[in-house]
Motif scaffolding. Structure first.
Motif, PDB file in Angstrom:
ATOM      1  N   ALA A  17       0.822  -1.211   0.000  1.00  0.00           N
ATOM      2  CA  ALA A  17       0.000   0.000   0.000  1.00  0.00           C
ATOM      3  C   ALA A  17       0.855   1.260   0.000  1.00  0.00           C
ATOM      4  O   ALA A  17       0.580   2.224  -0.735  1.00  0.00           O
ATOM      5  N   MET A  18       1.936   1.290   0.786  1.00  0.00           N
ATOM      6  CA  MET A  18       2.753   2.509   0.837  1.00  0.00           C
ATOM      7  C   MET A  18       3.593   2.661  -0.428  1.00  0.00           C
ATOM      8  O   MET A  18       3.855   3.789  -0.868  1.00  0.00           O
ATOM      9  N   GLU A  19       4.000   1.577  -1.048  1.00  0.00           N
ATOM     10  CA  GLU A  19       4.734   1.701  -2.310  1.00  0.00           C
ATOM     11  C   GLU A  19       3.817   2.208  -3.415  1.00  0.00           C
ATOM     12  O   GLU A  19       4.235   2.984  -4.285  1.00  0.00           O
ATOM     13  N   ARG A  20       2.576   1.753  -3.406  1.00  0.00           N
ATOM     14  CA  ARG A  20       1.639   2.213  -4.429  1.00  0.00           C
ATOM     15  C   ARG A  20       1.277   3.682  -4.211  1.00  0.00           C
ATOM     16  O   ARG A  20       1.131   4.439  -5.190  1.00  0.00           O
ATOM     17  N   TRP A  21       1.127   4.100  -2.976  1.00  0.00           N
ATOM     18  CA  TRP A  21       0.759   5.486  -2.705  1.00  0.00           C
ATOM     19  C   TRP A  21       1.949   6.431  -2.905  1.00  0.00           C
ATOM     20  O   TRP A  21       1.795   7.513  -3.482  1.00  0.00           O
ATOM     21  N   ALA A  22       3.157   6.050  -2.437  1.00  0.00           N
ATOM     22  CA  ALA A  22       4.340   6.921  -2.544  1.00  0.00           C
ATOM     23  C   ALA A  22       5.143   6.677  -3.816  1.00  0.00           C
ATOM     24  O   ALA A  22       6.162   7.349  -4.028  1.00  0.00           O
ATOM     25  N   ARG A  23       4.703   5.734  -4.620  1.00  0.00           N
ATOM     26  CA  ARG A  23       5.351   5.441  -5.902  1.00  0.00           C
ATOM     27  C   ARG A  23       6.834   5.117  -5.714  1.00  0.00           C
ATOM     28  O   ARG A  23       7.722   5.620  -6.412  1.00  0.00           O
ATOM     29  N   GLY A  24       7.097   4.278  -4.754  1.00  0.00           N
ATOM     30  CA  GLY A  24       8.463   3.813  -4.524  1.00  0.00           C
ATOM     31  C   GLY A  24       9.288   4.682  -3.605  1.00  0.00           C
ATOM     32  O   GLY A  24      10.345   4.245  -3.144  1.00  0.00           O
ATOM     33  N   LYS A  25       8.869   5.875  -3.290  1.00  0.00           N
ATOM     34  CA  LYS A  25       9.623   6.754  -2.393  1.00  0.00           C
ATOM     35  C   LYS A  25       9.178   6.480  -0.952  1.00  0.00           C
ATOM     36  O   LYS A  25       8.416   7.246  -0.366  1.00  0.00           O
ATOM     37  N   VAL A  26       9.685   5.405  -0.416  1.00  0.00           N
ATOM     38  CA  VAL A  26       9.196   4.946   0.885  1.00  0.00           C
ATOM     39  C   VAL A  26      10.303   5.094   1.920  1.00  0.00           C
ATOM     40  O   VAL A  26      11.480   4.808   1.639  1.00  0.00           O
ATOM     41  N   ARG A  27       9.894   5.507   3.143  1.00  0.00           N
ATOM     42  CA  ARG A  27      10.815   5.608   4.268  1.00  0.00           C
ATOM     43  C   ARG A  27      10.188   4.933   5.493  1.00  0.00           C
ATOM     44  O   ARG A  27       8.967   4.846   5.608  1.00  0.00           O
TER      45      ARG A  27
END
Length: 378
Positions: free
Chosen positions: A359-369
């Motif tokens: 879910a966070m990769e899809r929402w942040a488009r790979g910019k995950v921390r």
């Protein structure tokens, strides 16, 4: 000159003739028996004697005693007045010595037999309490069972069954949302929930949402947030009374049930200070930090203003865009007057699960921390 007869005392007794009464022989001989109910009062010149007041059982006085005593006899009788009293006669003492004793009832000691009979009668009059029965299950199935829908493990036939039923209803159908909580909530907008509508609301992490946070922590197998961290958090919710879509609903709402608002999606956000960058699957660096579930991070701290502690959506309401709507609301309303951009690296997540990472990769488009949720972020 005629001689006057001597005065005789007849205290309820028969008058006896004395030796000196020779002038009245007929009176002594013809005297009738004394009446038993008449008490003659002596003249004032003859004082009463103690022997006259003795009971009938006492020895009667002799005729010489009835005669009027001479001066010598009177002086001797006055010197020794108690010699004529019978020693066998006991003086009667009053039983009641005071008014307090008169009005106070006497205490009676209860015997052991009477107490036993009273206890037996009381025990028979009381209804018997029904005993609590425990059911024993004999089955070839394992006692520890894991629910396929809510993923909760519990023991069959024990007290865990009731806990599972309550947790299952909250996970599958949603957490109840009443008007008492709605008074402290800020409505941020509306979202489409299947065939109905839902509201995006924001509340503080107060006592009124404790049960909501406990349910989310149980589903995600996460420890509860410390009070110092919860004081700086904002809770974003999606509430709706619309049923889940038929193709994704695991359990249909029973017919005739009243439509009530329920919480179907939750996001807990907090302002933080730093986070770490999540490494792609094909990238490896020396000293990488394993944050769990196969997520490796670069240990270099990066300034990050917003952190997401919890992200959860009811399974029957997933794939409807509710998690993305809550993340957008958290990025705009967690800090008043600030809007954060996940593509710029302003948002970090705490210990993401496998589904949370997608879910966070899809929402942040790979910019995950990823950030560490401790008090160093306050």
């Amino acid at each position: 000159m005629s001689t006057q007869p001597p005065v005789r005392r007849t205290y309820s007794r028969r008058a006896l003739a004395s030796s000196s009464s020779g002038s009245l022989p007929s009176l002594a001989q013809t005297s009738s028996p004394r009446p038993s109910s008449v008490l003659f009062t002596p003249p004032p010149s003859s004082p009463p004697r103690l022997s006259d007041f003795l009971p009938a059982s006492s020895p009667r006085a002799t005729p010489a005693d009835d005669a009027e005593p001479s001066s010598a006899a009177a002086s001797s009788s006055s010197a020794q007045p108690l010699k004529s009293v019978d020693s066998n006669v006991a003086l009667v003492r009053p039983v009641q010595s005071s008014l307090k004793g008169f009005f106070t009832p006497a205490k009676r000691k209860r015997t052991r037999e009477a107490s036993t009979l009273d206890a037996a009668a009381e025990s028979t009059s009381r209804p018997a309490k029904p005993s609590v029965l425990t059911q024993l299950h004999l089955t070839h199935l394992p006692l520890l069972h894991t629910c396929a829908q809510c993923h909760m493990s519990f023991v069959r036939g024990g007290t865990d069954a009731g806990v599972h039923d309550r947790h299952h209803a909250r996970v599958v159908r949603g957490i109840p949302w009443d008007g008492r909580r709605a008074r402290d909530a800020w409505v941020l907008g509306e979202v489409d929930v299947g065939k109905g509508k839902g509201q995006v609301v924001m509340v503080g992490a107060t006592v009124k949402v404790t049960d909501i946070l406990q349910t989310v922590d149980t589903v995600l197998s996460s420890p509860p947030l410390p009070p110092a961290i919860r004081a700086h958090c904002k809770v974003f919710l999606v509430t709706t009374s619309a049923p889940p879509p038929a193709k994704t609903a695991k359990r249909q709402r029973p017919s005739g049930a009243k439509d009530t608002d329920r919480v179907v999606a939750v996001v807990v956000a907090q302002p933080i200070k730093w986070a770490m960058r999540v490494l792609p699957a094909d990238e490896r660096i020396e000293g990488a930090v394993d944050s769990g579930d196969g997520v490796f991070c670069d240990p270099t701290p990066l300034p990050t203003p917003l952190g997401i502690h919890r992200l959860f959506t009811i399974p029957s309401y997933r794939s409807l865009g509710l998690a993305q709507a809550l993340l957008d609301a958290a990025a705009r309303h967690t800090v008043y007057g600030c809007r954060f951009d996940a593509l710029a690296g302003d948002v970090a997540f705490s210990q993401p699960t496998e589904s949370g990472r997608r879910a966070m990769e899809r929402w942040a488009r790979g910019k995950v921390r990823v950030f560490v949720d401790d008090e160093s972020q306050i």
